[in-house]
Design a protein around this motif. Structure first.
Motif, PDB file in Angstrom:
ATOM      1  N   GLU A 191      -1.668 -29.954  -0.807  1.00  0.00           N
ATOM      2  CA  GLU A 191      -2.938 -30.611  -1.078  1.00  0.00           C
ATOM      3  C   GLU A 191      -3.647 -31.001   0.218  1.00  0.00           C
ATOM      4  O   GLU A 191      -4.872 -30.899   0.315  1.00  0.00           O
ATOM      5  CB  GLU A 191      -2.723 -31.847  -1.956  1.00  0.00           C
ATOM      6  N   ALA A 192      -2.889 -31.451   1.224  1.00  0.00           N
ATOM      7  CA  ALA A 192      -3.500 -31.766   2.518  1.00  0.00           C
ATOM      8  C   ALA A 192      -4.130 -30.508   3.116  1.00  0.00           C
ATOM      9  O   ALA A 192      -5.242 -30.552   3.656  1.00  0.00           O
ATOM     10  CB  ALA A 192      -2.460 -32.354   3.466  1.00  0.00           C
ATOM     11  N   ALA A 193      -3.426 -29.382   2.999  1.00  0.00           N
ATOM     12  CA  ALA A 193      -3.970 -28.116   3.509  1.00  0.00           C
ATOM     13  C   ALA A 193      -5.203 -27.699   2.707  1.00  0.00           C
ATOM     14  O   ALA A 193      -6.185 -27.201   3.267  1.00  0.00           O
ATOM     15  CB  ALA A 193      -2.894 -27.029   3.443  1.00  0.00           C
ATOM     16  N   ARG A 194      -5.180 -27.904   1.386  1.00  0.00           N
ATOM     17  CA  ARG A 194      -6.323 -27.530   0.548  1.00  0.00           C
ATOM     18  C   ARG A 194      -7.552 -28.368   0.899  1.00  0.00           C
ATOM     19  O   ARG A 194      -8.666 -27.837   1.000  1.00  0.00           O
ATOM     20  CB  ARG A 194      -5.967 -27.724  -0.932  1.00  0.00           C
ATOM     21  N   LEU A 195      -7.377 -29.655   1.085  1.00  0.00           N
ATOM     22  CA  LEU A 195      -8.501 -30.527   1.431  1.00  0.00           C
ATOM     23  C   LEU A 195      -9.103 -30.137   2.780  1.00  0.00           C
ATOM     24  O   LEU A 195     -10.320 -30.172   2.959  1.00  0.00           O
ATOM     25  CB  LEU A 195      -8.040 -31.984   1.460  1.00  0.00           C
ATOM     26  N   THR A 196      -8.235 -29.767   3.723  1.00  0.00           N
ATOM     27  CA  THR A 196      -8.730 -29.336   5.031  1.00  0.00           C
ATOM     28  C   THR A 196      -9.516 -28.040   4.906  1.00  0.00           C
ATOM     29  O   THR A 196     -10.603 -27.898   5.494  1.00  0.00           O
ATOM     30  CB  THR A 196      -7.563 -29.159   6.012  1.00  0.00           C
ATOM     31  N   ARG A 197      -8.976 -27.086   4.112  1.00  0.00           N
ATOM     32  CA  ARG A 197      -9.697 -25.816   3.917  1.00  0.00           C
ATOM     33  C   ARG A 197     -11.036 -26.040   3.231  1.00  0.00           C
ATOM     34  O   ARG A 197     -12.025 -25.372   3.533  1.00  0.00           O
ATOM     35  CB  ARG A 197      -8.858 -24.845   3.073  1.00  0.00           C
ATOM     36  N   ALA A 198     -11.072 -26.977   2.285  1.00  0.00           N
ATOM     37  CA  ALA A 198     -12.307 -27.256   1.549  1.00  0.00           C
ATOM     38  C   ALA A 198     -13.283 -28.107   2.348  1.00  0.00           C
ATOM     39  O   ALA A 198     -14.365 -28.434   1.851  1.00  0.00           O
ATOM     40  CB  ALA A 198     -11.964 -27.954   0.232  1.00  0.00           C
ATOM     41  N   LEU A 257     -15.248 -36.186  13.536  1.00  0.00           N
ATOM     42  CA  LEU A 257     -14.556 -35.477  14.617  1.00  0.00           C
ATOM     43  C   LEU A 257     -13.927 -34.175  14.145  1.00  0.00           C
ATOM     44  O   LEU A 257     -13.407 -33.413  14.950  1.00  0.00           O
ATOM     45  CB  LEU A 257     -13.471 -36.383  15.212  1.00  0.00           C
ATOM     46  N   GLY A 258     -13.940 -33.942  12.832  1.00  0.00           N
ATOM     47  CA  GLY A 258     -13.344 -32.716  12.296  1.00  0.00           C
ATOM     48  C   GLY A 258     -11.835 -32.746  12.255  1.00  0.00           C
ATOM     49  O   GLY A 258     -11.189 -31.699  12.291  1.00  0.00           O
ATOM     50  N   THR A 259     -11.240 -33.932  12.180  1.00  0.00           N
ATOM     51  CA  THR A 259      -9.784 -34.028  12.136  1.00  0.00           C
ATOM     52  C   THR A 259      -9.256 -33.551  10.793  1.00  0.00           C
ATOM     53  O   THR A 259      -9.847 -33.834   9.742  1.00  0.00           O
ATOM     54  CB  THR A 259      -9.317 -35.479  12.370  1.00  0.00           C
ATOM     55  N   PRO A 260      -8.158 -32.809  10.782  1.00  0.00           N
ATOM     56  CA  PRO A 260      -7.607 -32.304   9.511  1.00  0.00           C
ATOM     57  C   PRO A 260      -6.860 -33.388   8.753  1.00  0.00           C
ATOM     58  O   PRO A 260      -6.505 -34.433   9.311  1.00  0.00           O
ATOM     59  CB  PRO A 260      -6.648 -31.206   9.980  1.00  0.00           C
ATOM     60  N   TRP A 261      -6.634 -33.126   7.489  1.00  0.00           N
ATOM     61  CA  TRP A 261      -5.800 -34.009   6.674  1.00  0.00           C
ATOM     62  C   TRP A 261      -4.344 -33.851   7.091  1.00  0.00           C
ATOM     63  O   TRP A 261      -3.890 -32.750   7.392  1.00  0.00           O
ATOM     64  CB  TRP A 261      -5.939 -33.655   5.204  1.00  0.00           C
ATOM     65  N   SER A 262      -3.605 -34.952   7.080  1.00  0.00           N
ATOM     66  CA  SER A 262      -2.174 -34.887   7.383  1.00  0.00           C
ATOM     67  C   SER A 262      -1.374 -35.254   6.142  1.00  0.00           C
ATOM     68  O   SER A 262      -1.829 -36.035   5.299  1.00  0.00           O
ATOM     69  CB  SER A 262      -1.816 -35.845   8.530  1.00  0.00           C
ATOM     70  N   LYS A 296       3.513 -21.870   2.008  1.00  0.00           N
ATOM     71  CA  LYS A 296       2.549 -22.358   2.981  1.00  0.00           C
ATOM     72  C   LYS A 296       1.403 -21.367   3.191  1.00  0.00           C
ATOM     73  O   LYS A 296       0.376 -21.716   3.752  1.00  0.00           O
ATOM     74  CB  LYS A 296       3.242 -22.631   4.319  1.00  0.00           C
ATOM     75  N   GLY A 297       1.606 -20.104   2.780  1.00  0.00           N
ATOM     76  CA  GLY A 297       0.584 -19.089   2.988  1.00  0.00           C
ATOM     77  C   GLY A 297      -0.648 -19.331   2.152  1.00  0.00           C
ATOM     78  O   GLY A 297      -0.631 -20.046   1.152  1.00  0.00           O
ATOM     79  N   VAL A 298      -1.749 -18.698   2.555  1.00  0.00           N
ATOM     80  CA  VAL A 298      -3.026 -18.874   1.847  1.00  0.00           C
ATOM     81  C   VAL A 298      -3.420 -17.591   1.122  1.00  0.00           C
ATOM     82  O   VAL A 298      -4.589 -17.389   0.804  1.00  0.00           O
ATOM     83  CB  VAL A 298      -4.140 -19.288   2.836  1.00  0.00           C
ATOM     84  N   TYR A 299      -2.434 -16.744   0.823  1.00  0.00           N
ATOM     85  CA  TYR A 299      -2.715 -15.469   0.182  1.00  0.00           C
ATOM     86  C   TYR A 299      -2.318 -15.507  -1.289  1.00  0.00           C
ATOM     87  O   TYR A 299      -1.565 -16.369  -1.744  1.00  0.00           O
ATOM     88  CB  TYR A 299      -1.988 -14.341   0.914  1.00  0.00           C
TER      89      TYR A 299
END
Length: 528
Positions: A223-230, A248-253, A315-318
């Motif tokens: 979900e952290a990765a999804r929020l960052t991608r979105a 600052l464009g910081t990603p979700w952790s 972890k992949g996005v495919y």
């Protein structure tokens, strides 16, 4: 733009040192410091070759460890002839650090200029050395006085049930006027003019997705990765935008997202050191509406707790990450690809690299199968949509129930804490004893009411959406969303070498508890 001139070896090429403990959108202190430094430097005939800026940095921080100033002191930024600050306290508010920095600077033959001293500092002059010591000690004493006042204000605000820290994600503070004190919290649904996200809606969506997942493949990390991608603003960036600053464009952790999901702040409580602040009646102080109820909080804590799992969330996005395996050795295929002349990856494939990596049981995996990703994904889509695309999409949601058991446990804990305080002699005075009896009686009555309430257990519910599986597929924002849809049907693939007749085999094994009657009938036809 702050003016600088190149280093020319004139002997007065100075680095301007600026620092602020707290940076706000309306402060003019950076500009005031700049103007004061330029005035002081011009008075001694020098010029500024660079700025060593440290914003949001406490004066108690060792200058050598500051991001802006430290590299200059450690000799990592090239030649310069000295440092210039608007005042001594901009160098630091710890007397020992300031004197050490000034002494090391002097021993290297460099100059020291500050706006609160006339001309260059001459540390060989005992009087000037003493003056610098007095100013450094005064800055330290002022810093300690500020810290004492801040601690006293935090203690007062906590006792009065007033917020004194930054709002939890999903909330923003309510003020009767822009410059007045905080009077409570409201849900943060974003602001189109500011460009902030619907924080309350986003975190509730994350909560729903994690609780509704029964595959184990929607986790805090995914979900952290999804929020960052979105491109959903991270908590720090959301706060910056709400206060008129640029993100600052910081990603979700993973860590911050789990902390938000599992914090009791989501129930609208005033928090201190991770725990709700208790009011005079022994119950948590509420400053705003709840994002969700206590039963949902308990379910989130249980769902996000560390678990031992044989298979981790991919972890992949495919589209088929983690769900396509090798027909020879059984290991999961990985994504590989060739690189073009400019470094861009093209011609991606799903391939088995288990033998190459020396994994046990893969010694005889030859030839190791691989398939072009676009081809495999297209075949998967052609297999999936004709079978299930026309059916109504059923959304699965987690119902946390009433949480009666947990609410009773919390109420009993509050009453026991009150009873223990009385046993410790905290309510022996007549007036306190009367308050204790009234509060204890109220808590006992609330417990009776809780025991009498009907209990609705937690569980999963199916909600008809009126949308088809095909429309959900078409509306997917990325391949991860399509992968989650495939996983809800248990769709997997097995790839064998090209020498085998049916080398790419797709199958599905959905959880029938999550399917509508229409989908269940379709699934039974597929199996038949």
């Amino acid at each position: 733009m702050d003016p600088v001139t190149p280093y020319d070896g004139c002997g007065l090429c100075l680095v301007g040192v600026r620092r602020l403990s707290r940076m706000t959108g309306v402060t003019s202190s950076p500009e005031r410091q700049r103007d004061e430094i330029l005035r002081a430097v011009d008075a001694v005939g020098g010029h500024v070759i660079a700025w060593a800026d440290d914003w949001e940095v406490s004066g108690a921080t060792d200058p050598r460890t500051r991001d802006g100033f430290g590299p200059w002191l450690l000799g990592k930024m090239g030649p310069y002839d000295g440092i210039a600050g608007s005042m001594v306290d901009r160098i630091g508010r710890n007397a020992e650090d300031v004197l050490r920095t000034a002494r090391e600077n002097h021993e290297l033959g460099r100059k020291l200029v500050t706006g609160d001293h006339l001309g260059l500092w001459d540390l060989d002059d005992p009087n000037q050395e003493m003056e610098l010591g007095y100013k450094a000690l005064g800055a330290q004493q002022e810093h300690r006085a500020i810290r004492t006042r801040n601690r006293q204000e935090v203690k007062r605000a906590r006792a009065a049930g007033e917020p004194h820290n930054k709002p939890s994600y999903g909330y923003k503070y309510k003020r009767l006027a822009p410059t007045t004190k905080v009077v409570g919290a409201i849900l943060d649904h974003g602001d189109e003019d500011l460009g902030s996200s619907d924080a309350a809606g986003e975190i509730r969506n994350v909560k729903d997705r994690i609780l509704a997942d029964q595959t184990g493949k929607i986790t805090v990390a995914t979900e952290a990765a999804r929020l960052t991608r979105a491109k959903v603003l991270s908590p720090n960036d959301q706060l910056r935008v709400n206060y008129g600053q640029e993100p600052l464009g910081t990603p979700w952790s993973n860590k911050s997202l789990k902390r938000i999901l599992c914090s009791l702040a989501a129930l609208g409580y005033l928090m201190h050191k991770g725990q709700p602040v208790l009011g005079p009646d022994g119950t948590p102080v509420k400053i705003g509406p709840a994002l969700w109820n206590r039963a949902t909080h308990d379910a989130l804590v249980a769902k996000t707790a560390p678990k031992r799992s044989v298979k981790r969330a991919p972890k992949g996005v495919y589209r088929q990450s983690g769900n396509i395996t090798c027909g020879n050795c059984g290991y999961t295929l990985v994504v590989s690809g060739s690189r073009g002349s400019k470094g861009a990856v093209w011609n991606r494939s799903y391939a088995c690299t288990a033998k190459f990596r020396g994994l046990p049981g893969a010694e005889d995996c030859k030839p190791s199968p691989s398939i072009n990703m676009a081809k495999a994904d297209a075949e998967l889509e052609q297999w999936f949509l004709p079978r299930f695309g026309a059916a109504e999409f059923v959304e699965t949601v987690y119902d946390p129930g009433t949480g009666k058991k947990d609410r009773i446990a919390e109420a009993e804990a509050n009453r026991k804490r009150l009873r223990d305080d009385r046993a410790a002699g905290l309510y022996d005075e007549p007036a306190d004893a009367q308050w204790y009896r009234q509060t204890y009686a109220r808590m006992t009555e609330e417990l009776k009411e809780l025991h009498a309430e009907p209990d609705h257990p937690a569980g999963w519910r199916k909600i008809r959406t009126g949308r088809t599986v095909a429309s959900e597929w078409a509306a997917a924002t990325d391949e991860v969303v399509r992968r989650e849809l495939l996983e809800s049907f248990g769709v997997t693939a097995v790839l064998r070498p090209s020498t085998v007749a049916h080398r790419y085999v797709i199958s599905a094994d959905p959880d029938t508890n999550l399917m509508s009657d229409e989908l269940l009938a379709m699934w039974e036809d597929v199996v038949a």
